[in-house]
Design a protein around this motif. Structure first.
Motif, PDB file in Angstrom:
ATOM      1  N   LEU A  55       5.515   3.894 -14.614  1.00  0.00           N
ATOM      2  CA  LEU A  55       6.809   4.417 -14.164  1.00  0.00           C
ATOM      3  C   LEU A  55       6.637   5.341 -12.969  1.00  0.00           C
ATOM      4  O   LEU A  55       7.440   5.320 -12.044  1.00  0.00           O
ATOM      5  CB  LEU A  55       7.483   5.193 -15.308  1.00  0.00           C
ATOM      6  N   SER A  56       5.583   6.144 -13.015  1.00  0.00           N
ATOM      7  CA  SER A  56       5.330   7.080 -11.918  1.00  0.00           C
ATOM      8  C   SER A  56       5.155   6.351 -10.598  1.00  0.00           C
ATOM      9  O   SER A  56       5.760   6.726  -9.602  1.00  0.00           O
ATOM     10  CB  SER A  56       4.082   7.902 -12.241  1.00  0.00           C
ATOM     11  N   SER A  57       4.320   5.292 -10.620  1.00  0.00           N
ATOM     12  CA  SER A  57       4.129   4.563  -9.358  1.00  0.00           C
ATOM     13  C   SER A  57       5.378   3.772  -9.005  1.00  0.00           C
ATOM     14  O   SER A  57       5.691   3.595  -7.830  1.00  0.00           O
ATOM     15  CB  SER A  57       2.915   3.647  -9.437  1.00  0.00           C
ATOM     16  N   GLY A  58       6.138   3.350 -10.050  1.00  0.00           N
ATOM     17  CA  GLY A  58       7.385   2.624  -9.799  1.00  0.00           C
ATOM     18  C   GLY A  58       8.422   3.504  -9.126  1.00  0.00           C
ATOM     19  O   GLY A  58       9.084   3.103  -8.177  1.00  0.00           O
ATOM     20  N   PHE A  59       8.541   4.759  -9.608  1.00  0.00           N
ATOM     21  CA  PHE A  59       9.514   5.692  -9.036  1.00  0.00           C
ATOM     22  C   PHE A  59       9.208   5.979  -7.561  1.00  0.00           C
ATOM     23  O   PHE A  59      10.107   6.163  -6.766  1.00  0.00           O
ATOM     24  CB  PHE A  59       9.517   7.016  -9.802  1.00  0.00           C
ATOM     25  N   ASN A  60       7.927   6.026  -7.242  1.00  0.00           N
ATOM     26  CA  ASN A  60       7.546   6.300  -5.857  1.00  0.00           C
ATOM     27  C   ASN A  60       8.034   5.210  -4.911  1.00  0.00           C
ATOM     28  O   ASN A  60       8.244   5.460  -3.738  1.00  0.00           O
ATOM     29  CB  ASN A  60       6.018   6.420  -5.742  1.00  0.00           C
ATOM     30  N   ASP A  61       8.170   3.987  -5.462  1.00  0.00           N
ATOM     31  CA  ASP A  61       8.571   2.868  -4.623  1.00  0.00           C
ATOM     32  C   ASP A  61      10.085   2.651  -4.603  1.00  0.00           C
ATOM     33  O   ASP A  61      10.586   1.807  -3.891  1.00  0.00           O
ATOM     34  CB  ASP A  61       7.903   1.571  -5.123  1.00  0.00           C
ATOM     35  N   LEU A  86      17.033  -5.694   0.875  1.00  0.00           N
ATOM     36  CA  LEU A  86      15.959  -5.840   1.870  1.00  0.00           C
ATOM     37  C   LEU A  86      14.813  -4.865   1.599  1.00  0.00           C
ATOM     38  O   LEU A  86      13.649  -5.194   1.770  1.00  0.00           O
ATOM     39  CB  LEU A  86      16.512  -5.616   3.283  1.00  0.00           C
ATOM     40  N   ARG A  87      15.187  -3.640   1.159  1.00  0.00           N
ATOM     41  CA  ARG A  87      14.148  -2.659   0.845  1.00  0.00           C
ATOM     42  C   ARG A  87      13.286  -3.127  -0.327  1.00  0.00           C
ATOM     43  O   ARG A  87      12.064  -2.996  -0.307  1.00  0.00           O
ATOM     44  CB  ARG A  87      14.783  -1.312   0.464  1.00  0.00           C
ATOM     45  N   GLU A  88      14.005  -3.664  -1.332  1.00  0.00           N
ATOM     46  CA  GLU A  88      13.238  -4.174  -2.489  1.00  0.00           C
ATOM     47  C   GLU A  88      12.283  -5.272  -2.055  1.00  0.00           C
ATOM     48  O   GLU A  88      11.117  -5.316  -2.479  1.00  0.00           O
ATOM     49  CB  GLU A  88      14.192  -4.690  -3.561  1.00  0.00           C
ATOM     50  N   GLN A  89      12.809  -6.152  -1.177  1.00  0.00           N
ATOM     51  CA  GLN A  89      11.944  -7.225  -0.665  1.00  0.00           C
ATOM     52  C   GLN A  89      10.761  -6.637   0.093  1.00  0.00           C
ATOM     53  O   GLN A  89       9.620  -7.097  -0.031  1.00  0.00           O
ATOM     54  CB  GLN A  89      12.737  -8.126   0.287  1.00  0.00           C
ATOM     55  N   VAL A  91       9.482  -3.615  -0.324  1.00  0.00           N
ATOM     56  CA  VAL A  91       8.563  -2.970  -1.274  1.00  0.00           C
ATOM     57  C   VAL A  91       7.687  -4.033  -1.949  1.00  0.00           C
ATOM     58  O   VAL A  91       6.471  -3.859  -2.080  1.00  0.00           O
ATOM     59  CB  VAL A  91       9.346  -2.149  -2.327  1.00  0.00           C
ATOM     60  N   ASP A  92       8.338  -5.155  -2.336  1.00  0.00           N
ATOM     61  CA  ASP A  92       7.568  -6.247  -2.945  1.00  0.00           C
ATOM     62  C   ASP A  92       6.515  -6.762  -1.976  1.00  0.00           C
ATOM     63  O   ASP A  92       5.364  -7.004  -2.346  1.00  0.00           O
ATOM     64  CB  ASP A  92       8.499  -7.410  -3.342  1.00  0.00           C
ATOM     65  N   TYR A  93       6.957  -6.903  -0.688  1.00  0.00           N
ATOM     66  CA  TYR A  93       6.037  -7.398   0.331  1.00  0.00           C
ATOM     67  C   TYR A  93       4.872  -6.430   0.505  1.00  0.00           C
ATOM     68  O   TYR A  93       3.707  -6.843   0.561  1.00  0.00           O
ATOM     69  CB  TYR A  93       6.804  -7.580   1.647  1.00  0.00           C
ATOM     70  N   GLU A  94       5.207  -5.118   0.590  1.00  0.00           N
ATOM     71  CA  GLU A  94       4.162  -4.106   0.766  1.00  0.00           C
ATOM     72  C   GLU A  94       3.193  -4.114  -0.428  1.00  0.00           C
ATOM     73  O   GLU A  94       1.990  -3.960  -0.266  1.00  0.00           O
ATOM     74  CB  GLU A  94       4.796  -2.707   0.900  1.00  0.00           C
ATOM     75  N   ASP A  95       3.785  -4.282  -1.638  1.00  0.00           N
ATOM     76  CA  ASP A  95       2.941  -4.353  -2.833  1.00  0.00           C
ATOM     77  C   ASP A  95       1.964  -5.522  -2.734  1.00  0.00           C
ATOM     78  O   ASP A  95       0.782  -5.404  -3.064  1.00  0.00           O
ATOM     79  CB  ASP A  95       3.815  -4.533  -4.090  1.00  0.00           C
ATOM     80  N   LEU A  96       2.519  -6.673  -2.274  1.00  0.00           N
ATOM     81  CA  LEU A  96       1.677  -7.872  -2.159  1.00  0.00           C
ATOM     82  C   LEU A  96       0.583  -7.664  -1.111  1.00  0.00           C
ATOM     83  O   LEU A  96      -0.565  -8.044  -1.329  1.00  0.00           O
ATOM     84  CB  LEU A  96       2.540  -9.087  -1.793  1.00  0.00           C
ATOM     85  N   VAL A  97       0.966  -7.042   0.017  1.00  0.00           N
ATOM     86  CA  VAL A  97      -0.022  -6.775   1.074  1.00  0.00           C
ATOM     87  C   VAL A  97      -1.113  -5.863   0.525  1.00  0.00           C
ATOM     88  O   VAL A  97      -2.314  -6.112   0.715  1.00  0.00           O
ATOM     89  CB  VAL A  97       0.666  -6.124   2.306  1.00  0.00           C
ATOM     90  N   HIS A  98      -0.668  -4.816  -0.177  1.00  0.00           N
ATOM     91  CA  HIS A  98      -1.618  -3.852  -0.742  1.00  0.00           C
ATOM     92  C   HIS A  98      -2.569  -4.537  -1.724  1.00  0.00           C
ATOM     93  O   HIS A  98      -3.782  -4.354  -1.670  1.00  0.00           O
ATOM     94  CB  HIS A  98      -0.829  -2.739  -1.434  1.00  0.00           C
ATOM     95  N   GLN A  99      -1.957  -5.349  -2.604  1.00  0.00           N
ATOM     96  CA  GLN A  99      -2.759  -6.054  -3.609  1.00  0.00           C
ATOM     97  C   GLN A  99      -3.723  -7.042  -2.952  1.00  0.00           C
ATOM     98  O   GLN A  99      -4.879  -7.170  -3.349  1.00  0.00           O
ATOM     99  CB  GLN A  99      -1.844  -6.800  -4.561  1.00  0.00           C
ATOM    100  N   ASN A 100      -3.184  -7.702  -1.905  1.00  0.00           N
ATOM    101  CA  ASN A 100      -3.993  -8.679  -1.185  1.00  0.00           C
ATOM    102  C   ASN A 100      -5.212  -8.013  -0.548  1.00  0.00           C
ATOM    103  O   ASN A 100      -6.342  -8.510  -0.659  1.00  0.00           O
ATOM    104  CB  ASN A 100      -3.112  -9.337  -0.108  1.00  0.00           C
ATOM    105  N   GLU A 101      -4.959  -6.849   0.101  1.00  0.00           N
ATOM    106  CA  GLU A 101      -6.067  -6.116   0.726  1.00  0.00           C
ATOM    107  C   GLU A 101      -7.081  -5.667  -0.321  1.00  0.00           C
ATOM    108  O   GLU A 101      -8.296  -5.747  -0.127  1.00  0.00           O
ATOM    109  CB  GLU A 101      -5.524  -4.887   1.474  1.00  0.00           C
ATOM    110  N   PHE A 102      -6.516  -5.170  -1.444  1.00  0.00           N
ATOM    111  CA  PHE A 102      -7.354  -4.665  -2.537  1.00  0.00           C
ATOM    112  C   PHE A 102      -8.292  -5.760  -3.040  1.00  0.00           C
ATOM    113  O   PHE A 102      -9.501  -5.577  -3.152  1.00  0.00           O
ATOM    114  CB  PHE A 102      -6.427  -4.166  -3.644  1.00  0.00           C
TER     115      PHE A 102
END
Lengths: 280, 173
Positions: A55-61, A86-89, A91-102
Protein backbone atom coordinates in the motif's frame (compact mmCIF):
# COMPACT_ATOMS: atom_id res chain seq x y z
CA UNK A 1 8.16 -5.62 49.97
CA UNK A 2 7.36 -9.34 49.91
CA UNK A 3 3.80 -8.40 48.93
CA UNK A 4 5.23 -6.59 45.91
CA UNK A 5 7.18 -9.65 44.78
CA UNK A 6 4.18 -11.94 45.37
CA UNK A 7 1.80 -9.71 43.37
CA UNK A 8 0.39 -11.23 40.18
CA UNK A 9 1.61 -8.21 38.21
CA UNK A 10 5.21 -8.77 39.24
CA UNK A 11 4.99 -12.53 38.55
CA UNK A 12 3.63 -11.84 35.06
CA UNK A 13 6.39 -9.28 34.48
CA UNK A 14 9.13 -11.64 35.70
CA UNK A 15 7.91 -14.60 33.60
CA UNK A 16 7.61 -12.56 30.40
CA UNK A 17 10.94 -10.83 30.93
CA UNK A 18 12.71 -14.15 31.63
CA UNK A 19 11.16 -15.67 28.48
CA UNK A 20 12.23 -12.69 26.36
CA UNK A 21 15.78 -12.77 27.69
CA UNK A 22 15.95 -16.55 27.10
CA UNK A 23 14.71 -15.89 23.54
CA UNK A 24 17.44 -13.30 23.04
CA UNK A 25 20.07 -15.75 24.23
CA UNK A 26 18.69 -18.39 21.83
CA UNK A 27 18.87 -15.87 18.97
CA UNK A 28 22.55 -15.23 19.71
CA UNK A 29 23.28 -18.95 20.05
CA UNK A 30 21.44 -19.90 16.85
CA UNK A 31 23.28 -17.13 14.92
CA UNK A 32 20.10 -16.38 12.97
CA UNK A 33 19.83 -13.04 14.75
CA UNK A 34 16.14 -13.68 15.49
CA UNK A 35 14.50 -14.82 18.72
CA UNK A 36 11.71 -17.47 18.70
CA UNK A 37 9.15 -14.73 19.54
CA UNK A 38 10.37 -12.64 16.61
CA UNK A 39 10.10 -15.63 14.27
CA UNK A 40 6.55 -16.40 15.44
CA UNK A 41 5.38 -12.79 15.23
CA UNK A 42 6.95 -12.28 11.80
CA UNK A 43 5.09 -15.34 10.51
CA UNK A 44 1.75 -14.27 12.02
CA UNK A 45 1.98 -10.59 11.05
CA UNK A 46 3.94 -11.13 7.81
CA UNK A 47 0.92 -10.70 5.53
CA UNK A 48 -0.06 -7.45 7.30
CA UNK A 49 3.44 -6.03 6.81
CA UNK A 50 3.50 -7.11 3.18
CA UNK A 51 0.11 -5.44 2.64
CA UNK A 52 1.31 -2.25 4.35
CA UNK A 53 4.46 -2.22 2.24
CA UNK A 54 2.49 -2.73 -0.96
CA UNK A 55 0.00 0.00 0.00
CA UNK A 56 2.84 2.36 0.84
CA UNK A 57 4.42 2.02 -2.59
CA UNK A 58 0.94 2.11 -4.15
CA UNK A 59 0.07 5.41 -2.44
CA UNK A 60 3.28 6.96 -3.74
CA UNK A 61 2.14 6.24 -7.28
CA UNK A 62 -1.45 7.54 -6.86
CA UNK A 63 -2.33 10.46 -9.07
CA UNK A 64 -4.02 13.30 -7.11
CA UNK A 65 -6.91 15.21 -8.70
CA UNK A 66 -8.53 18.42 -7.45
CA UNK A 67 -12.11 19.05 -8.33
CA UNK A 68 -13.60 22.48 -9.03
CA UNK A 69 -17.08 23.54 -7.99
CA UNK A 70 -17.21 26.47 -10.47
CA UNK A 71 -18.98 26.91 -13.74
CA UNK A 72 -16.52 24.63 -15.50
CA UNK A 73 -17.05 21.78 -13.09
CA UNK A 74 -18.40 19.26 -15.57
CA UNK A 75 -15.79 20.04 -18.16
CA UNK A 76 -13.10 19.89 -15.51
CA UNK A 77 -14.33 16.54 -14.28
CA UNK A 78 -14.28 15.09 -17.77
CA UNK A 79 -10.78 16.39 -18.36
CA UNK A 80 -9.62 15.24 -14.93
CA UNK A 81 -10.94 11.75 -15.66
CA UNK A 82 -9.04 11.78 -18.91
CA UNK A 83 -5.89 13.02 -17.15
CA UNK A 84 -6.33 10.40 -14.42
CA UNK A 85 -6.66 7.68 -17.03
CA UNK A 86 -3.54 8.90 -18.82
CA UNK A 87 -1.67 9.24 -15.53
CA UNK A 88 -2.62 5.72 -14.56
CA UNK A 89 -1.39 4.54 -17.93
CA UNK A 90 1.79 6.52 -17.40
CA UNK A 91 2.27 5.04 -13.90
CA UNK A 92 1.71 1.55 -15.32
CA UNK A 93 4.19 2.34 -18.09
CA UNK A 94 6.75 3.68 -15.60
CA UNK A 95 6.25 0.58 -13.45
CA UNK A 96 6.86 -1.62 -16.49
CA UNK A 97 9.96 0.37 -17.46
CA UNK A 98 11.25 0.13 -13.89
CA UNK A 99 10.55 -3.59 -13.73
CA UNK A 100 12.08 -4.10 -17.15
CA UNK A 101 15.27 -2.30 -16.12
CA UNK A 102 15.35 -4.21 -12.84
CA UNK A 103 15.08 -7.59 -14.56
CA UNK A 104 17.40 -6.59 -17.41
CA UNK A 105 20.22 -5.78 -14.99
CA UNK A 106 19.47 -9.01 -13.17
CA UNK A 107 19.55 -10.95 -16.42
CA UNK A 108 22.89 -9.36 -17.42
CA UNK A 109 24.34 -10.33 -14.06
CA UNK A 110 22.92 -13.85 -14.30
CA UNK A 111 24.44 -14.29 -17.77
CA UNK A 112 27.83 -13.05 -16.56
CA UNK A 113 27.82 -15.17 -13.40
CA UNK A 114 25.98 -18.43 -13.90
CA UNK A 115 27.09 -19.60 -10.43
CA UNK A 116 24.94 -16.97 -8.68
CA UNK A 117 21.67 -18.08 -7.14
CA UNK A 118 19.21 -15.27 -6.53
CA UNK A 119 16.03 -14.59 -4.64
CA UNK A 120 14.01 -11.49 -5.40
CA UNK A 121 12.56 -9.67 -2.38
CA UNK A 122 10.50 -6.56 -1.68
CA UNK A 123 11.12 -4.03 1.07
CA UNK A 124 8.25 -4.17 3.58
CA UNK A 125 9.54 -2.27 6.57
CA UNK A 126 12.30 -0.39 8.29
CA UNK A 127 13.25 0.08 11.93
CA UNK A 128 12.33 3.63 12.97
CA UNK A 129 15.09 3.61 15.59
CA UNK A 130 17.83 2.69 13.10
CA UNK A 131 19.73 5.65 11.63
CA UNK A 132 21.66 3.70 9.01
CA UNK A 133 18.86 2.86 6.60
CA UNK A 134 18.43 -0.84 7.45
CA UNK A 135 15.24 -2.37 6.09
CA UNK A 136 13.13 -5.53 6.24
CA UNK A 137 12.54 -7.80 3.23
CA UNK A 138 9.60 -10.13 2.63
CA UNK A 139 11.77 -13.25 2.22
CA UNK A 140 13.41 -15.33 4.93
CA UNK A 141 15.06 -18.63 5.73
CA UNK A 142 12.22 -20.54 4.02
CA UNK A 143 13.51 -19.02 0.75
CA UNK A 144 17.05 -20.14 1.50
CA UNK A 145 18.28 -16.82 2.87
CA UNK A 146 20.98 -16.85 5.53
CA UNK A 147 22.75 -14.28 7.67
CA UNK A 148 25.52 -12.44 5.72
CA UNK A 149 24.01 -13.15 2.29
CA UNK A 150 24.79 -10.19 -0.01
CA UNK A 151 21.92 -7.97 -1.15
CA UNK A 152 22.19 -6.28 -4.54
CA UNK A 153 20.26 -4.10 -6.97
CA UNK A 154 21.33 -4.87 -10.52
CA UNK A 155 25.13 -4.89 -10.39
CA UNK A 156 25.21 -2.59 -7.37
CA UNK A 157 25.82 -3.63 -3.77
CA UNK A 158 23.04 -2.72 -1.31
CA UNK A 159 24.20 -4.44 1.89
CA UNK A 160 24.15 -7.72 3.80
CA UNK A 161 21.49 -9.77 5.57
CA UNK A 162 21.76 -9.13 9.30
CA UNK A 163 19.05 -11.37 10.77
CA UNK A 164 16.61 -13.94 9.39
CA UNK A 165 13.22 -15.34 10.36
CA UNK A 166 11.34 -17.93 8.27
CA UNK A 167 9.42 -15.27 6.33
CA UNK A 168 11.56 -12.13 6.45
CA UNK A 169 15.04 -10.78 6.93
CA UNK A 170 16.66 -7.53 8.01
CA UNK A 171 19.34 -5.96 5.81
CA UNK A 172 22.20 -3.68 6.88
CA UNK A 173 22.97 -1.27 4.05
CA UNK A 174 26.32 0.17 3.00
CA UNK A 175 25.42 3.19 5.15
CA UNK A 176 25.92 1.13 8.33
CA UNK A 177 29.41 1.64 9.82
CA UNK A 178 29.42 -2.03 10.86
CA UNK A 179 29.42 -3.11 7.20
CA UNK A 180 32.96 -3.55 5.81
CA UNK A 181 33.59 -4.76 2.26
CA UNK A 182 36.90 -5.61 0.65
CA UNK A 183 37.08 -3.47 -2.47
CA UNK A 184 39.28 -2.24 -5.31
CA UNK A 185 39.40 0.70 -7.65
CA UNK A 186 38.54 -0.54 -11.14
CA UNK A 187 41.08 1.76 -12.90
CA UNK A 188 44.13 1.61 -10.60
CA UNK A 189 43.42 -1.87 -9.08
CA UNK A 190 44.29 -0.40 -5.67
CA UNK A 191 42.78 -2.65 -2.99
CA UNK A 192 41.27 -1.60 0.33
CA UNK A 193 37.97 -1.81 2.14
CA UNK A 194 34.81 0.23 2.08
CA UNK A 195 32.91 1.23 5.20
CA UNK A 196 31.35 4.45 6.49
CA UNK A 197 31.27 6.66 9.55
CA UNK A 198 28.34 8.22 11.39
CA UNK A 199 28.94 11.59 9.68
CA UNK A 200 29.40 10.18 6.18
CA UNK A 201 26.43 7.86 6.66
CA UNK A 202 24.18 10.84 7.39
CA UNK A 203 25.36 12.37 4.09
CA UNK A 204 24.63 9.09 2.28
CA UNK A 205 28.31 8.45 1.59
CA UNK A 206 30.83 5.66 2.23
CA UNK A 207 34.58 5.86 2.73
CA UNK A 208 37.57 3.79 1.57
CA UNK A 209 40.26 4.57 4.15
CA UNK A 210 43.93 3.63 4.36
CA UNK A 211 44.96 4.58 0.80
CA UNK A 212 48.55 5.66 0.27
CA UNK A 213 49.13 9.46 0.37
CA UNK A 214 50.17 9.33 -3.28
CA UNK A 215 47.20 7.21 -4.33
CA UNK A 216 46.20 7.19 -7.97
CA UNK A 217 42.55 6.71 -7.05
CA UNK A 218 40.70 9.80 -8.29
CA UNK A 219 37.24 11.29 -8.45
CA UNK A 220 34.94 9.41 -10.78
CA UNK A 221 36.74 6.09 -10.24
CA UNK A 222 34.53 3.04 -9.90
CA UNK A 223 34.89 1.03 -6.70
CA UNK A 224 33.95 -2.65 -6.90
CA UNK A 225 33.95 -5.59 -4.51
CA UNK A 226 37.22 -7.54 -4.33
CA UNK A 227 35.56 -10.76 -3.14
CA UNK A 228 38.29 -11.42 -0.57
CA UNK A 229 36.12 -12.08 2.50
CA UNK A 230 33.82 -14.57 0.79
CA UNK A 231 30.76 -12.57 1.82
CA UNK A 232 30.47 -10.68 -1.47
CA UNK A 233 31.33 -12.07 -4.88
CA UNK A 234 33.97 -10.08 -6.76
CA UNK A 235 33.24 -7.28 -9.24
CA UNK A 236 29.93 -5.98 -7.92
CA UNK A 237 29.85 -2.17 -8.05
CA UNK A 238 29.86 -0.36 -4.72
CA UNK A 239 29.87 3.19 -6.06
CA UNK A 240 31.97 5.97 -7.54
CA UNK A 241 34.72 8.04 -5.93
CA UNK A 242 33.39 11.48 -5.06
CA UNK A 243 36.48 12.97 -3.45
CA UNK A 244 39.91 12.12 -1.98
CA UNK A 245 40.61 13.49 1.49
CA UNK A 246 43.55 13.26 3.88
CA UNK A 247 43.04 11.15 7.00
CA UNK A 248 42.89 13.05 10.27
CA UNK A 249 45.10 10.72 12.35
CA UNK A 250 47.79 9.51 9.95
CA UNK A 251 49.31 10.37 6.57
CA UNK A 252 47.04 8.06 4.58
CA UNK A 253 44.29 9.23 2.26
CA UNK A 254 40.63 8.21 2.11
CA UNK A 255 38.33 8.01 -0.88
CA UNK A 256 34.80 9.30 -0.28
CA UNK A 257 32.43 7.08 -2.20
CA UNK A 258 28.93 7.76 -3.41
CA UNK A 259 27.02 4.43 -3.38
CA UNK A 260 25.66 3.30 -6.72
CA UNK A 261 22.11 2.99 -5.42
CA UNK A 262 19.82 5.51 -3.76
CA UNK A 263 18.70 3.50 -0.74
CA UNK A 264 15.66 5.70 -0.10
CA UNK A 265 14.25 4.85 -3.54
CA UNK A 266 14.64 1.08 -3.33
CA UNK A 267 11.50 -1.05 -3.43
CA UNK A 268 12.86 -4.39 -4.68
CA UNK A 269 16.25 -6.05 -4.39
CA UNK A 270 17.93 -9.37 -5.09
CA UNK A 271 19.60 -11.53 -2.47
CA UNK A 272 22.47 -13.74 -3.64
CA UNK A 273 21.90 -16.96 -1.74
CA UNK A 274 24.82 -18.86 -3.26
CA UNK A 275 27.90 -18.20 -5.40
CA UNK A 276 31.29 -19.84 -6.02
CA UNK A 277 33.64 -19.01 -3.16
CA UNK A 278 30.94 -17.98 -0.70
CA UNK A 279 32.09 -18.27 2.93
CA UNK A 280 29.79 -20.64 4.84
CA UNK B 1 -25.16 -15.95 28.61
CA UNK B 2 -24.82 -12.16 28.44
CA UNK B 3 -21.87 -9.99 29.27
CA UNK B 4 -22.23 -7.28 31.87
CA UNK B 5 -21.88 -3.74 30.54
CA UNK B 6 -18.58 -3.14 32.36
CA UNK B 7 -17.07 -6.34 31.00
CA UNK B 8 -18.27 -5.48 27.51
CA UNK B 9 -16.71 -2.02 27.84
CA UNK B 10 -13.41 -3.51 28.97
CA UNK B 11 -13.32 -5.95 26.06
CA UNK B 12 -14.13 -3.24 23.49
CA UNK B 13 -11.61 -0.82 25.02
CA UNK B 14 -8.83 -3.37 25.10
CA UNK B 15 -9.60 -4.56 21.56
CA UNK B 16 -9.33 -0.93 20.43
CA UNK B 17 -5.99 -0.63 22.22
CA UNK B 18 -4.68 -3.82 20.57
CA UNK B 19 -5.79 -2.47 17.17
CA UNK B 20 -4.07 0.84 17.99
CA UNK B 21 -0.83 -0.97 18.82
CA UNK B 22 -0.92 -2.87 15.51
CA UNK B 23 -1.75 0.28 13.50
CA UNK B 24 0.97 2.28 15.26
CA UNK B 25 3.50 -0.50 14.64
CA UNK B 26 2.67 -0.46 10.93
CA UNK B 27 2.78 3.36 10.81
CA UNK B 28 6.10 3.50 12.62
CA UNK B 29 7.89 0.74 10.74
CA UNK B 30 6.61 0.97 7.17
CA UNK B 31 8.76 3.27 5.02
CA UNK B 32 6.83 6.28 3.77
CA UNK B 33 3.85 5.96 6.12
CA UNK B 34 4.93 8.44 8.75
CA UNK B 35 6.70 11.74 8.08
CA UNK B 36 10.38 11.83 8.94
CA UNK B 37 12.04 15.20 9.51
CA UNK B 38 15.64 15.40 8.26
CA UNK B 39 15.88 11.63 8.49
CA UNK B 40 14.56 11.58 12.07
CA UNK B 41 11.56 9.33 12.73
CA UNK B 42 9.13 9.35 15.65
CA UNK B 43 9.00 6.26 17.88
CA UNK B 44 5.25 6.49 18.39
CA UNK B 45 4.93 3.05 19.99
CA UNK B 46 6.66 4.32 23.15
CA UNK B 47 4.14 7.05 24.09
CA UNK B 48 1.34 4.63 23.18
CA UNK B 49 2.59 1.90 25.55
CA UNK B 50 3.23 4.46 28.30
CA UNK B 51 -0.28 5.85 27.94
CA UNK B 52 -1.82 2.35 27.93
CA UNK B 53 0.14 1.40 31.06
CA UNK B 54 -1.03 4.58 32.76
CA UNK B 55 -4.68 4.15 31.93
CA UNK B 56 -4.91 0.34 32.19
CA UNK B 57 -2.19 -0.25 34.84
CA UNK B 58 0.76 -2.63 34.99
CA UNK B 59 -0.61 -5.97 33.73
CA UNK B 60 -2.03 -4.38 30.59
CA UNK B 61 1.19 -2.36 30.33
CA UNK B 62 3.23 -5.58 30.27
CA UNK B 63 1.02 -7.32 27.71
CA UNK B 64 0.58 -4.36 25.35
CA UNK B 65 4.29 -3.60 25.76
CA UNK B 66 5.02 -7.17 24.72
CA UNK B 67 2.75 -6.91 21.66
CA UNK B 68 4.17 -3.53 20.61
CA UNK B 69 7.77 -4.62 21.17
CA UNK B 70 7.33 -7.92 19.36
CA UNK B 71 5.84 -6.13 16.34
CA UNK B 72 8.64 -3.57 16.40
CA UNK B 73 11.25 -6.33 16.57
CA UNK B 74 10.02 -7.80 13.29
CA UNK B 75 11.43 -4.70 11.56
CA UNK B 76 14.49 -4.47 13.78
CA UNK B 77 17.34 -6.88 14.35
CA UNK B 78 15.12 -9.46 15.99
CA UNK B 79 16.89 -9.98 19.32
CA UNK B 80 13.77 -8.92 21.28
CA UNK B 81 15.43 -5.72 22.50
CA UNK B 82 12.33 -3.64 21.83
CA UNK B 83 10.00 -6.22 23.40
CA UNK B 84 12.12 -6.34 26.56
CA UNK B 85 12.29 -2.55 26.75
CA UNK B 86 8.56 -1.99 26.24
CA UNK B 87 7.61 -4.75 28.73
CA UNK B 88 9.79 -3.06 31.36
CA UNK B 89 8.43 0.38 30.44
CA UNK B 90 4.82 -0.83 30.54
CA UNK B 91 5.28 -2.47 33.93
CA UNK B 92 7.20 0.45 35.44
CA UNK B 93 4.73 3.10 34.25
CA UNK B 94 1.73 1.05 35.43
CA UNK B 95 3.32 0.45 38.84
CA UNK B 96 4.29 4.09 39.26
CA UNK B 97 0.72 5.21 38.56
CA UNK B 98 -0.58 2.49 40.89
CA UNK B 99 1.63 3.50 43.79
CA UNK B 100 3.17 6.98 43.81
CA UNK B 101 2.12 9.05 40.78
CA UNK B 102 -1.12 10.62 39.64
CA UNK B 103 -2.63 9.71 36.30
CA UNK B 104 -2.74 13.01 34.44
CA UNK B 105 -1.26 14.67 31.37
CA UNK B 106 1.78 16.09 33.16
CA UNK B 107 2.83 12.67 34.49
CA UNK B 108 2.21 11.17 31.05
CA UNK B 109 4.53 13.74 29.48
CA UNK B 110 7.10 13.12 32.20
CA UNK B 111 6.96 9.32 31.95
CA UNK B 112 6.96 9.37 28.15
CA UNK B 113 9.85 11.84 28.10
CA UNK B 114 11.90 9.71 30.46
CA UNK B 115 11.02 6.47 28.61
CA UNK B 116 11.89 7.86 25.15
CA UNK B 117 15.06 9.47 26.50
CA UNK B 118 16.13 6.19 28.16
CA UNK B 119 15.38 4.26 24.95
CA UNK B 120 17.34 6.67 22.74
CA UNK B 121 20.19 6.99 25.21
CA UNK B 122 20.38 3.20 25.61
CA UNK B 123 20.27 2.70 21.84
CA UNK B 124 22.96 5.34 21.36
CA UNK B 125 25.20 3.88 24.06
CA UNK B 126 24.82 0.29 22.80
CA UNK B 127 24.98 0.83 19.06
CA UNK B 128 27.34 3.80 18.90
CA UNK B 129 29.45 4.33 22.04
CA UNK B 130 30.03 0.70 23.05
CA UNK B 131 30.36 -0.28 19.37
CA UNK B 132 33.23 2.20 19.16
CA UNK B 133 31.79 4.24 16.29
CA UNK B 134 33.42 7.58 15.69
CA UNK B 135 31.04 10.51 15.49
CA UNK B 136 28.73 9.18 18.19
CA UNK B 137 28.33 12.64 19.79
CA UNK B 138 27.39 14.00 16.38
CA UNK B 139 24.73 11.26 16.10
CA UNK B 140 23.42 12.08 19.56
CA UNK B 141 23.00 15.74 18.71
CA UNK B 142 21.67 15.36 15.17
CA UNK B 143 19.60 12.19 15.47
CA UNK B 144 18.79 11.00 18.97
CA UNK B 145 17.89 14.25 20.74
CA UNK B 146 15.72 15.43 17.79
CA UNK B 147 14.06 11.97 17.73
CA UNK B 148 13.21 12.28 21.43
CA UNK B 149 11.65 15.71 20.91
CA UNK B 150 9.83 14.62 17.75
CA UNK B 151 8.35 11.60 19.56
CA UNK B 152 7.18 13.77 22.46
CA UNK B 153 5.12 15.87 20.03
CA UNK B 154 2.74 12.92 19.68
CA UNK B 155 2.41 12.24 23.42
CA UNK B 156 -0.49 14.68 24.05
CA UNK B 157 -2.49 13.40 21.07
CA UNK B 158 -2.09 9.78 22.18
CA UNK B 159 -2.82 10.50 25.84
CA UNK B 160 -6.02 12.47 25.20
CA UNK B 161 -7.21 9.92 22.62
CA UNK B 162 -6.81 7.16 25.23
CA UNK B 163 -8.54 9.25 27.91
CA UNK B 164 -11.43 9.77 25.50
CA UNK B 165 -11.54 6.04 24.75
CA UNK B 166 -11.60 5.31 28.50
CA UNK B 167 -14.52 7.71 28.97
CA UNK B 168 -16.46 6.17 26.10
CA UNK B 169 -16.00 2.65 27.41
CA UNK B 170 -15.50 3.11 31.17
CA UNK B 171 -14.97 0.54 33.91
CA UNK B 172 -17.58 0.85 36.69
CA UNK B 173 -14.81 1.22 39.32
Amino acid sequence: MSRFFKSSGFKLFAVILAALIAGSIISVASRSGSSPLNKAVSVVFGPASRLAGALSSGFNDLPISFRSSSYYKRENERLEKEIDRLREQFVDYEDLVHQNEFYKEFLDLKEEHSDYEFTQAAIIGSDAADRFGSFTLNKGSSSGIEVNDPVIYGKYVVGTVKSVTPTRCVVNTLLNPKVNISAYDARTREVGYVTTTVEYSKQGMCVMPGLSPTTAVASGGIIATAGISGIYPADLIIGTVDDIVDATVDISASAIIKPGVDFSQLTDVFIITDFNGQAK
Amino acid sequence: MTLSLSKKNTIIRRACLAAAVIIFAVLQNTPGWFPSIAGVRALILIPLVTAIAMTEREKAGILYGLLAGALWDTSARGNSFNAIFLVIAGYACGMLINTIMRNNFVTHLLLTGVTVAVYNLGYWLWHYVFAGLSGSVYALLTSFIPATIYTLVFAPIIFFALVKLGRKFPDPD
